[in-house]
Design a protein around this motif. Structure first.
Motif, PDB file in Angstrom:
ATOM      1  N   UNK A   2      -4.143   0.080 -12.598  1.00  0.00           N
ATOM      2  CA  UNK A   2      -3.455  -1.192 -12.827  1.00  0.00           C
ATOM      3  C   UNK A   2      -1.946  -1.048 -12.801  1.00  0.00           C
ATOM      4  N   UNK A   3      -1.414   0.029 -13.392  1.00  0.00           N
ATOM      5  CA  UNK A   3       0.032   0.261 -13.350  1.00  0.00           C
ATOM      6  C   UNK A   3       0.515   0.477 -11.920  1.00  0.00           C
ATOM      7  N   UNK A   4      -0.273   1.210 -11.123  1.00  0.00           N
ATOM      8  CA  UNK A   4       0.109   1.438  -9.721  1.00  0.00           C
ATOM      9  C   UNK A   4       0.085   0.135  -8.926  1.00  0.00           C
ATOM     10  N   UNK A  31       0.828  -1.204   0.000  1.00  0.00           N
ATOM     11  CA  UNK A  31       0.000   0.000   0.000  1.00  0.00           C
ATOM     12  C   UNK A  31       0.866   1.261   0.000  1.00  0.00           C
ATOM     13  N   UNK A  32       1.997   1.217   0.718  1.00  0.00           N
ATOM     14  CA  UNK A  32       2.908   2.366   0.708  1.00  0.00           C
ATOM     15  C   UNK A  32       3.490   2.586  -0.681  1.00  0.00           C
ATOM     16  N   UNK A  33       3.841   1.501  -1.370  1.00  0.00           N
ATOM     17  CA  UNK A  33       4.353   1.653  -2.739  1.00  0.00           C
ATOM     18  C   UNK A  33       3.265   2.151  -3.677  1.00  0.00           C
ATOM     19  N   UNK A  34       2.014   1.715  -3.435  1.00  0.00           N
ATOM     20  CA  UNK A  34       0.915   2.189  -4.273  1.00  0.00           C
ATOM     21  C   UNK A  34       0.701   3.687  -4.088  1.00  0.00           C
ATOM     22  N   UNK A  82       3.201  -1.912  -9.770  1.00  0.00           N
ATOM     23  CA  UNK A  82       4.375  -1.430  -9.057  1.00  0.00           C
ATOM     24  C   UNK A  82       4.295  -1.741  -7.565  1.00  0.00           C
ATOM     25  N   UNK A  83       3.080  -1.697  -7.014  1.00  0.00           N
ATOM     26  CA  UNK A  83       2.937  -1.939  -5.572  1.00  0.00           C
ATOM     27  C   UNK A  83       3.290  -3.366  -5.193  1.00  0.00           C
ATOM     28  N   UNK A  84       2.993  -4.327  -6.036  1.00  0.00           N
ATOM     29  CA  UNK A  84       3.257  -5.718  -5.718  1.00  0.00           C
ATOM     30  C   UNK A  84       4.557  -6.217  -6.351  1.00  0.00           C
ATOM     31  N   UNK A  85       5.345  -5.311  -6.882  1.00  0.00           N
ATOM     32  CA  UNK A  85       6.661  -5.676  -7.398  1.00  0.00           C
ATOM     33  C   UNK A  85       7.634  -5.639  -6.229  1.00  0.00           C
TER      34      UNK A  85
END
Length: 365
Positions: free
Chosen positions: A353-355, A36-39, A358-361
């Protein structure tokens, strides 16, 4: 031992302060919190999520925003709530025992009398309301009465867009949930058990995937009355196959890891291992693809409505508006707002979807 010149000397017996004392302990973040922080660091994706949420809430409450019936009215000292129960014209002092047409000049004249008033919605038109007393031909260009004009059937364009977006987005959500559930279940069975189960199901999927979906849609549309439920069932029968491949690959990878072997050693059943351990660690592609699956569902519904194979005429549809725009190329107010709304929806879902990707990468800190 002498101290270096210019440096203070600590008194004898005093203990040096610990190097870590000045650093406040940090509580560890869970994987979901880190995702969630990366999102949230993706500002475009976060803004798109908020915009989509606001549009979803507003269009879900479309009757409170765009409706030909007032929210509340006071006529002859009597309070009425036409939005909940539309009174008859006779109950308001008219001659007919039919539901009140709030666009009728008689009702408009009645509301202008002293003591009578009505609180209308922001846009005083619904998806099915037609003002038969408005002069001119349809489709009519934008005016003070119809902010985005009317379509070929005389319906307000702004109301059509609001109600049509609601139908599209909720249909896409339902199709995404059903298709994802089937895809996850099939992929989990293939990937976890493998062997003959995987082989047989994979051959069945290949056979089912070769069935011409569009031809079946045409056949069912000619046999049964078109409805959202029928479209949901037919599209869900094929919409799960792309996702099942990713889930199958995740289960094939995770079933051989140490935590699964430890769960087996503890005596957990296959269902418990799948639900508690393997499935939570295999949801990354599922969550990442959700916005893109919603985009595909919206485009599928719009395309079928454009071809006349989608929802019945009584249901507001963005695809029908596109078809009207093709048939009335000189009426730019029909196709331009509809196309702009579809483009905006696709862009918002793509940014979300792009966010999520990146969040789950896990390679991103």
């Amino acid at each position: 031992m002498s101290a270096a010149p210019g440096l203070p000397v600590a008194p004898e017996g005093a203990q040096a302060p610990a190097a870590h004392a000045a650093v406040a302990p940090m509580s560890p973040m869970s994987p979901n919190q880190r995702a969630w922080a990366r999102f949230k660091r993706n500002r475009l994706g976060t803004a798109s999520l908020w915009i989509m949420a606001v549009l979803l809430v507003l269009t879900t409450c479309a009757e409170l925003i765009s409706n030909e019936r007032p929210l509340v009215a006071r006529i002859h000292g009597q309070w009425v709530a036409p939005l909940l129960a539309n009174p008859s014209e006779k109950a308001l002092g008219g001659d007919f025992d039919t539901p009140t047409d709030w666009k009728d000049p008689f009702v408009a004249e009645l509301l202008r009398k002293p003591g009578n008033w009505a609180l209308s919605t922001v846009n005083p038109h619904s998806a099915h309301s037609i003002d038969y007393f408005r002069p001119g031909l349809d489709p009519a260009p934008p005016s003070g009465q119809n902010w985005l004009g009317t379509d070929a059937k005389g319906r307000d364009m702004l109301a059509q867009l609001i109600y049509g977006f609601r139908v599209s987005i909720w249909f896409a959500l339902a199709l995404t949930v059903v298709g994802t559930a089937i895809g996850v279940a099939m992929g989990a069975l293939q990937g976890f058990f493998g062997g003959k189960v995987d082989l047989v199901l994979q051959r069945l999927i290949e056979i089912w995937g070769s069935v011409p979906e569009l031809y079946l849609l045409i056949i069912f549309a000619s046999i049964f009355e078109p409805s959202l439920l029928l479209l949901l069932v037919l599209l869900a029968l094929w919409g799960w196959m792309g996702l099942s491949d990713y889930v199958r690959a995740e289960f094939l990878r995770n079933r051989s890891l140490e935590f699964v072997k430890a769960a087996r050693a503890l005596g957990l059943s296959n269902g418990q291992i799948i639900w508690r351990h393997v499935l939570p660690n295999s949801m990354t592609p599922v969550i990442t693809f959700l916005p893109f699956r919603m985009s595909g569902a919206i485009l599928a519904l719009t395309s079928l409505d454009f071809l006349g194979l989608g929802v019945p005429a009584s249901v507001p549809s963005l695809g029908e508006l596109l078809r009207q725009g093709k048939e009335h190329l000189d009426s730019w107010w029909v196709i331009v707002p509809t196309f702009a709304l579809l483009v905006l929806t696709m862009l918002l879902l793509t940014f979300i979807g792009d966010a999520l990707r990146d969040a789950f990468d896990t390679r991103k800190s």
